[in-house]
Design a protein around this motif. Sequence first.
Motif, PDB file in Angstrom:
ATOM      1  N   LEU A 102       0.832  -1.203   0.000  1.00 22.15           N
ATOM      2  CA  LEU A 102       0.000   0.000   0.000  1.00 22.15           C
ATOM      3  C   LEU A 102       0.868   1.254   0.000  1.00 22.15           C
ATOM      4  N   LYS A 103       1.970   1.195   0.754  1.00 25.73           N
ATOM      5  CA  LYS A 103       2.897   2.322   0.787  1.00 25.73           C
ATOM      6  C   LYS A 103       3.511   2.559  -0.583  1.00 25.73           C
ATOM      7  N   MET A 104       3.870   1.476  -1.285  1.00 24.68           N
ATOM      8  CA  MET A 104       4.442   1.581  -2.625  1.00 24.68           C
ATOM      9  C   MET A 104       3.431   2.150  -3.624  1.00 24.68           C
ATOM     10  N   GLN A 105       2.147   1.970  -3.329  1.00 22.91           N
ATOM     11  CA  GLN A 105       1.101   2.528  -4.186  1.00 22.91           C
ATOM     12  C   GLN A 105       0.833   4.003  -3.904  1.00 22.91           C
ATOM     13  N   GLY A 106       1.500   4.538  -2.873  1.00 19.64           N
ATOM     14  CA  GLY A 106       1.329   5.953  -2.529  1.00 19.64           C
ATOM     15  C   GLY A 106       0.090   6.262  -1.733  1.00 19.64           C
ATOM     16  N   LYS A 107      -0.451   5.255  -1.037  1.00 19.14           N
ATOM     17  CA  LYS A 107      -1.640   5.476  -0.221  1.00 19.14           C
ATOM     18  C   LYS A 107      -1.307   6.365   0.977  1.00 19.14           C
ATOM     19  N   SER A 108      -2.316   7.073   1.463  1.00 17.16           N
ATOM     20  CA  SER A 108      -2.134   7.891   2.658  1.00 17.16           C
ATOM     21  C   SER A 108      -1.962   6.984   3.873  1.00 17.16           C
ATOM     22  N   GLN A 109      -1.350   7.515   4.932  1.00 20.78           N
ATOM     23  CA  GLN A 109      -1.143   6.705   6.127  1.00 20.78           C
ATOM     24  C   GLN A 109      -2.472   6.260   6.727  1.00 20.78           C
ATOM     25  N   HIS A 110      -3.473   7.119   6.626  1.00 21.47           N
ATOM     26  CA  HIS A 110      -4.796   6.756   7.151  1.00 21.47           C
ATOM     27  C   HIS A 110      -5.357   5.551   6.397  1.00 21.47           C
ATOM     28  N   ASP A 111      -5.259   5.582   5.066  1.00 23.87           N
ATOM     29  CA  ASP A 111      -5.766   4.462   4.264  1.00 23.87           C
ATOM     30  C   ASP A 111      -4.969   3.191   4.526  1.00 23.87           C
ATOM     31  N   ILE A 112      -3.648   3.334   4.674  1.00 20.99           N
ATOM     32  CA  ILE A 112      -2.801   2.172   4.964  1.00 20.99           C
ATOM     33  C   ILE A 112      -3.225   1.528   6.278  1.00 20.99           C
ATOM     34  N   ASP A 113      -3.401   2.369   7.313  1.00 22.65           N
ATOM     35  CA  ASP A 113      -3.773   1.842   8.628  1.00 22.65           C
ATOM     36  C   ASP A 113      -5.119   1.118   8.573  1.00 22.65           C
ATOM     37  N   GLU A 114      -6.072   1.689   7.846  1.00 20.36           N
ATOM     38  CA  GLU A 114      -7.397   1.085   7.759  1.00 20.36           C
ATOM     39  C   GLU A 114      -7.362  -0.254   7.023  1.00 20.36           C
ATOM     40  N   GLN A 115      -6.652  -0.284   5.902  1.00 17.59           N
ATOM     41  CA  GLN A 115      -6.629  -1.502   5.097  1.00 17.59           C
ATOM     42  C   GLN A 115      -5.790  -2.593   5.762  1.00 17.59           C
ATOM     43  N   VAL A 116      -4.725  -2.200   6.460  1.00 22.14           N
ATOM     44  CA  VAL A 116      -3.931  -3.180   7.206  1.00 22.14           C
ATOM     45  C   VAL A 116      -4.778  -3.792   8.319  1.00 22.14           C
ATOM     46  N   LYS A 117      -5.529  -2.968   9.001  1.00 17.55           N
ATOM     47  CA  LYS A 117      -6.378  -3.455  10.087  1.00 17.55           C
ATOM     48  C   LYS A 117      -7.407  -4.459   9.564  1.00 17.55           C
ATOM     49  N   LYS A 118      -8.044  -4.139   8.432  1.00 19.30           N
ATOM     50  CA  LYS A 118      -9.038  -5.034   7.852  1.00 19.30           C
ATOM     51  C   LYS A 118      -8.408  -6.346   7.388  1.00 19.30           C
ATOM     52  N   ALA A 119      -7.220  -6.240   6.771  1.00 21.09           N
ATOM     53  CA  ALA A 119      -6.552  -7.438   6.262  1.00 21.09           C
ATOM     54  C   ALA A 119      -6.157  -8.371   7.404  1.00 21.09           C
ATOM     55  N   LEU A 120      -5.609  -7.790   8.494  1.00 20.41           N
ATOM     56  CA  LEU A 120      -5.201  -8.614   9.634  1.00 20.41           C
ATOM     57  C   LEU A 120      -6.410  -9.245  10.319  1.00 20.41           C
ATOM     58  N   HIS A 121      -7.506  -8.518  10.360  1.00 19.78           N
ATOM     59  CA  HIS A 121      -8.721  -9.082  10.943  1.00 19.78           C
ATOM     60  C   HIS A 121      -9.230 -10.253  10.101  1.00 19.78           C
ATOM     61  N   SER A 122      -9.108 -10.130   8.774  1.00 17.93           N
ATOM     62  CA  SER A 122      -9.579 -11.183   7.874  1.00 17.93           C
ATOM     63  C   SER A 122      -8.839 -12.494   8.090  1.00 17.93           C
ATOM     64  N   VAL A 123      -7.560 -12.408   8.476  1.00 18.63           N
ATOM     65  CA  VAL A 123      -6.757 -13.634   8.661  1.00 18.63           C
ATOM     66  C   VAL A 123      -6.539 -13.942  10.139  1.00 18.63           C
TER      67      VAL A 123
END
Length: 361
Positions: A102-123
């Motif tokens: 996500l960082k390599m895609q240039g996402k904002s830190q807020h978006d990174i934190d949200e998507q990381v949280k969702k991904a970790l919850h999924s697994v």
Amino acid sequence: MSSPDIELVNLSKNYGSTPIVRAIDLTVPQGEFVSILGPSGCGKTTTLNMIAGFTIPSSGHIKVRGLDQTGVPPEKRGVGLVFQNYALFPHMTVRQNVGFGLKMQGKSQHDIDEQVKKALHSVHLDGFEDRYPKELSGGQQQRTALARAIAPRPSLLLLDEPLSNLDLKLREAMRIELKDVQRELGITFVYVTHDQEEAMAMSDRIVVMHQGVIAQVGTPSELYSTPRSTFVADFIGKSNIFAVTPTKVEGGIHRVKISGTGLELLAASPEPDPAGIAFCSIRPEAARWIEGQSPADRPLNILPVSITKIVNLGAYLEVWCRHQSDTVLKSLISAARGAELRPGVDIELTIEPAAIKLLSS
């Protein structure tokens, strides 16, 4: 059927004059879990690498969501990847590893934190954000790699033998988790494996590859119950496979002789042309042990045999039997029912004609 996520059209790969993948066609609908299954060297990983963009096809086309991706670089395909060795960065925490793409895609830190949280919850890795890979078990490392792959929300996920480094119990548990994650997210999974039990346990459909071509595509139950070749019958589960010669056909019932023996069997088969029959396949559980039936009740295909070997599989016994024609068959008998069986004991087996699959190759 839903719209296809992946279309492989006449796809081939040669290395010099050696063909690795030979003009295969495959359509994978959106949201399906498809496994590409086959022995080492059959072309399954090369096929996956062509879909990912790491390997350039010699000919043919790759479409993802209807768009030709044949010449598109890997990073532009919107495809998630999970490898056998996980490829986690040892100096990064779980949070940093999962957020790297996500960082390599240039996402904002807020978006990174949200998507990381969702991904970790999924697994099911909530609370592991600040651990390093060396502080994780093998299963947790595998789930971290999966979270990293799904965090950018790819349209499809490619997995290359991701469970092969895990011990048996953990591998069996992770099969269930992977399928649950795929079902919850609705992402198309293309999963490469040489383990037929793994493919059978997780897949909506299985693509069986052999010597660079697709031998058969079907659901796990279709491949098991109606294999189209001796290779598929042997590779998916266990089978008694014999070369046969057709001798007679009446009303859809074929009489076939096992080559080199005097043993004849009756087989119900849709194959209309006896000239196309060269082999038969019989699953061990279809060779049933019969006891104490009166002559009026006795079924077709009764084989008096002598037990030569018994392999204890836990709930079942794999019983090796020899017919007087020197034909050796394996039968699967429940351990409770066969507790008194021993090598040297004579028994009778029966095989329903419909359970004998007649094959041309």
